[in-house]
Design a protein around this motif. Structure first.
Motif, PDB file in Angstrom:
ATOM      1  N   LYS A 209     -16.063  17.130  39.731  1.00  0.00           N
ATOM      2  CA  LYS A 209     -15.898  18.341  38.920  1.00  0.00           C
ATOM      3  C   LYS A 209     -16.360  18.078  37.488  1.00  0.00           C
ATOM      4  N   PHE A 210     -17.205  18.955  36.984  1.00  0.00           N
ATOM      5  CA  PHE A 210     -17.647  18.866  35.591  1.00  0.00           C
ATOM      6  C   PHE A 210     -16.720  19.715  34.729  1.00  0.00           C
ATOM      7  N   VAL A 211     -16.265  19.138  33.631  1.00  0.00           N
ATOM      8  CA  VAL A 211     -15.369  19.859  32.732  1.00  0.00           C
ATOM      9  C   VAL A 211     -15.988  19.900  31.337  1.00  0.00           C
ATOM     10  N   TYR A 212     -16.085  21.105  30.791  1.00  0.00           N
ATOM     11  CA  TYR A 212     -16.595  21.291  29.436  1.00  0.00           C
ATOM     12  C   TYR A 212     -15.517  21.980  28.605  1.00  0.00           C
ATOM     13  N   PRO A 213     -15.199  21.439  27.426  1.00  0.00           N
ATOM     14  CA  PRO A 213     -14.107  21.981  26.606  1.00  0.00           C
ATOM     15  C   PRO A 213     -14.227  23.475  26.339  1.00  0.00           C
ATOM     16  N   LYS A 214     -15.444  24.002  26.268  1.00  0.00           N
ATOM     17  CA  LYS A 214     -15.629  25.423  25.971  1.00  0.00           C
ATOM     18  C   LYS A 214     -15.679  26.300  27.223  1.00  0.00           C
ATOM     19  N   ASN A 215     -15.592  25.654  28.375  1.00  0.00           N
ATOM     20  CA  ASN A 215     -15.592  26.406  29.635  1.00  0.00           C
ATOM     21  C   ASN A 215     -14.155  26.525  30.126  1.00  0.00           C
ATOM     22  N   LYS A 216     -13.572  27.700  29.938  1.00  0.00           N
ATOM     23  CA  LYS A 216     -12.150  27.909  30.215  1.00  0.00           C
ATOM     24  C   LYS A 216     -11.793  27.593  31.671  1.00  0.00           C
ATOM     25  N   ASP A 217     -12.646  28.017  32.607  1.00  0.00           N
ATOM     26  CA  ASP A 217     -12.342  27.798  34.024  1.00  0.00           C
ATOM     27  C   ASP A 217     -12.276  26.319  34.367  1.00  0.00           C
ATOM     28  N   SER A 218     -13.225  25.535  33.839  1.00  0.00           N
ATOM     29  CA  SER A 218     -13.229  24.107  34.161  1.00  0.00           C
ATOM     30  C   SER A 218     -12.039  23.399  33.516  1.00  0.00           C
ATOM     31  N   VAL A 219     -11.667  23.826  32.311  1.00  0.00           N
ATOM     32  CA  VAL A 219     -10.503  23.241  31.639  1.00  0.00           C
ATOM     33  C   VAL A 219      -9.226  23.566  32.415  1.00  0.00           C
ATOM     34  N   GLU A 220      -9.106  24.792  32.874  1.00  0.00           N
ATOM     35  CA  GLU A 220      -7.916  25.185  33.638  1.00  0.00           C
ATOM     36  C   GLU A 220      -7.837  24.437  34.971  1.00  0.00           C
ATOM     37  N   LEU A 221      -8.998  24.205  35.583  1.00  0.00           N
ATOM     38  CA  LEU A 221      -9.008  23.447  36.832  1.00  0.00           C
ATOM     39  C   LEU A 221      -8.472  22.041  36.590  1.00  0.00           C
ATOM     40  N   MET A 222      -8.930  21.420  35.532  1.00  0.00           N
ATOM     41  CA  MET A 222      -8.479  20.074  35.218  1.00  0.00           C
ATOM     42  C   MET A 222      -6.977  20.056  34.930  1.00  0.00           C
ATOM     43  N   ARG A 223      -6.513  21.043  34.217  1.00  0.00           N
ATOM     44  CA  ARG A 223      -5.091  21.085  33.870  1.00  0.00           C
ATOM     45  C   ARG A 223      -4.217  21.428  35.076  1.00  0.00           C
ATOM     46  N   SER A 224      -4.828  21.951  36.121  1.00  0.00           N
ATOM     47  CA  SER A 224      -4.056  22.180  37.343  1.00  0.00           C
ATOM     48  C   SER A 224      -3.762  20.847  38.042  1.00  0.00           C
ATOM     49  N   TYR A 225      -4.529  19.823  37.696  1.00  0.00           N
ATOM     50  CA  TYR A 225      -4.325  18.487  38.253  1.00  0.00           C
ATOM     51  C   TYR A 225      -3.489  17.587  37.344  1.00  0.00           C
ATOM     52  N   PHE A 226      -3.519  17.870  36.032  1.00  0.00           N
ATOM     53  CA  PHE A 226      -2.877  16.972  35.083  1.00  0.00           C
ATOM     54  C   PHE A 226      -1.983  17.716  34.103  1.00  0.00           C
ATOM     55  N   ASP A 227      -0.860  17.085  33.784  1.00  0.00           N
ATOM     56  CA  ASP A 227       0.021  17.588  32.739  1.00  0.00           C
ATOM     57  C   ASP A 227      -0.651  17.304  31.399  1.00  0.00           C
ATOM     58  N   VAL A 228      -0.818  18.327  30.585  1.00  0.00           N
ATOM     59  CA  VAL A 228      -1.530  18.179  29.314  1.00  0.00           C
ATOM     60  C   VAL A 228      -0.854  17.173  28.388  1.00  0.00           C
ATOM     61  N   ASP A 229       0.461  16.978  28.554  1.00  0.00           N
ATOM     62  CA  ASP A 229       1.170  16.005  27.717  1.00  0.00           C
ATOM     63  C   ASP A 229       0.814  14.561  28.093  1.00  0.00           C
ATOM     64  N   ASN A 230       0.410  14.346  29.350  1.00  0.00           N
ATOM     65  CA  ASN A 230      -0.005  13.016  29.800  1.00  0.00           C
ATOM     66  C   ASN A 230      -1.485  12.771  29.557  1.00  0.00           C
ATOM     67  N   LEU A 231      -2.244  13.853  29.567  1.00  0.00           N
ATOM     68  CA  LEU A 231      -3.697  13.752  29.481  1.00  0.00           C
ATOM     69  C   LEU A 231      -4.125  13.305  28.089  1.00  0.00           C
ATOM     70  N   PRO A 232      -4.968  12.260  28.002  1.00  0.00           N
ATOM     71  CA  PRO A 232      -5.432  11.796  26.689  1.00  0.00           C
ATOM     72  C   PRO A 232      -6.267  12.851  25.965  1.00  0.00           C
ATOM     73  N   THR A 233      -6.293  12.759  24.648  1.00  0.00           N
ATOM     74  CA  THR A 233      -7.062  13.716  23.834  1.00  0.00           C
ATOM     75  C   THR A 233      -8.537  13.686  24.196  1.00  0.00           C
ATOM     76  N   GLU A 234      -9.034  12.522  24.656  1.00  0.00           N
ATOM     77  CA  GLU A 234     -10.431  12.420  25.079  1.00  0.00           C
ATOM     78  C   GLU A 234     -10.750  13.345  26.235  1.00  0.00           C
ATOM     79  N   PHE A 235      -9.708  13.786  26.944  1.00  0.00           N
ATOM     80  CA  PHE A 235      -9.887  14.698  28.077  1.00  0.00           C
ATOM     81  C   PHE A 235      -9.246  16.059  27.795  1.00  0.00           C
ATOM     82  N   GLY A 236      -9.051  16.345  26.521  1.00  0.00           N
ATOM     83  CA  GLY A 236      -8.510  17.640  26.147  1.00  0.00           C
ATOM     84  C   GLY A 236      -7.006  17.741  26.188  1.00  0.00           C
ATOM     85  N   GLY A 237      -6.325  16.602  26.333  1.00  0.00           N
ATOM     86  CA  GLY A 237      -4.871  16.622  26.390  1.00  0.00           C
ATOM     87  C   GLY A 237      -4.234  16.289  25.054  1.00  0.00           C
TER      88      GLY A 237
END
Length: 289
Positions: A209-237
């Motif tokens: 899966k490709f994730v781009y910070p400005k692509n809302k759908d891809s960001v939401e997909l990633m966050r469906s897999y990861f808790d944003v509090d655990n996710l490093p800032t390098e991955f938008g967390g």
């Protein structure tokens, strides 16, 4: 009524799957040593799943893995042998899991620090085995997070390295990867990807899966897999990603002891001979399979 039918339907599928496992087990014939320990029912299911439950194809794939494991001996790799590859934190096991409890490997190709492809693959294989060793009970798969910070054409992963990585993952660790998120890859990566994707089988391709910070759908997909509090800032967390090589090395040394117990190396320092039957693994973790 629907729920009852659905449950019985699931049981039927489960029964059919078990029949396939039994069939594959019979087709493989008698196993001994590490091969016997490796080929658990869960392992056979993964190979069957990877080959659309075709017993002959799964048998061929598994036999190739058993040959590979008998020569490559991934379960015998120890951290001190590959530690130099990990000094920059280009690949390491994260200290958090995804929402499904999967082990997470973080890959940072921009942190490449060596030139030997063979050693790089050996390092990755060690960490795949380690990720499997640290899976919680009942979980079979891992997740990959790939950070392209600092990646450029000058430190580009050679095509051969990418191909070797794909081959090891697809051929010898089938159904171990749940998802791989490529976070904000630079535009120049697209040319590289066009070549690499031809090495991927359709099932693996679907997991990338490709994730781009400005692509809302891809960001939401990633966050469906990861808790944003655990996710490093390098991955938008919101978490801070810090790789401490000394601390990670201590963890891996401890895990090497755990792996030795799982594979019985603590009882047989020189490993098993081909004729020996591996002892039952202790319940510290599932053996890599």
């Amino acid at each position: 009524m629907f729920r009852r039918w659905n449950n019985s339907h699931h049981e039927k599928d489960s029964d059919e799957q078990q029949e396939k496992v039994t069939e594959l087990k019979a087709a493989l014939g008698p196993l001994s040593g590490r091969g016997l320990q490796y080929c658990s029912d869960a392992c056979l299911k993964r190979y069957l799943e990877a080959r659309s439950w075709n017993v002959d194809k799964a048998k061929k794939m598994l036999e190739e893995t058993l040959r590979w494991r008998s020569t490559y001996k991934p379960e015998e790799i120890r951290w001190h042998e590959v530690a130099v590859e990990g000094e920059t934190g280009k690949v390491f096991r994260a200290n958090f899991h995804d929402r499904h409890g999967r082990t997470v490997l973080i890959l940072r190709p921009g942190k490449q620090n060596t030139t030997s492809i063979d050693n790089q693959i050996r390092h990755l294989v060690y960490l795949i085995e380690n990720a499997i060793l640290n899976l919680p009970e009942g979980q079979e798969q891992m997740a990959w997070l790939i950070d392209f910070t600092g990646w450029s054409i000058t430190n580009n992963v050679p095509i051969k390295s990418a191909k070797d990585t794909v081959n090891v993952l697809q051929n010898h660790y089938p159904e171990r990867l749940a998802v791989a998120f490529l976070y904000s890859p630079p535009r120049i990566f697209e040319a590289f990807w066009k070549i690499v994707k031809f090495f991927l089988d359709p099932k693996t391709f679907q997991k990338v899966k490709f994730v781009y910070p400005k692509n809302k759908d891809s960001v939401e997909l990633m966050r469906s897999y990861f808790d944003v509090d655990n996710l490093p800032t390098e991955f938008g967390g919101k978490a801070t990603l810090q790789y401490d090589h000394e601390e990670f090395s201590r963890q891996m040394a401890q895990d090497d002891v755990k792996a030795a117990k799982v594979w019985g190396f603590d009882k047989h320092p020189n490993g098993f001979t081909g004729a020996e039957v591996a002892p039952e693994p202790e319940t510290l973790a599932s053996p890599a399979s």
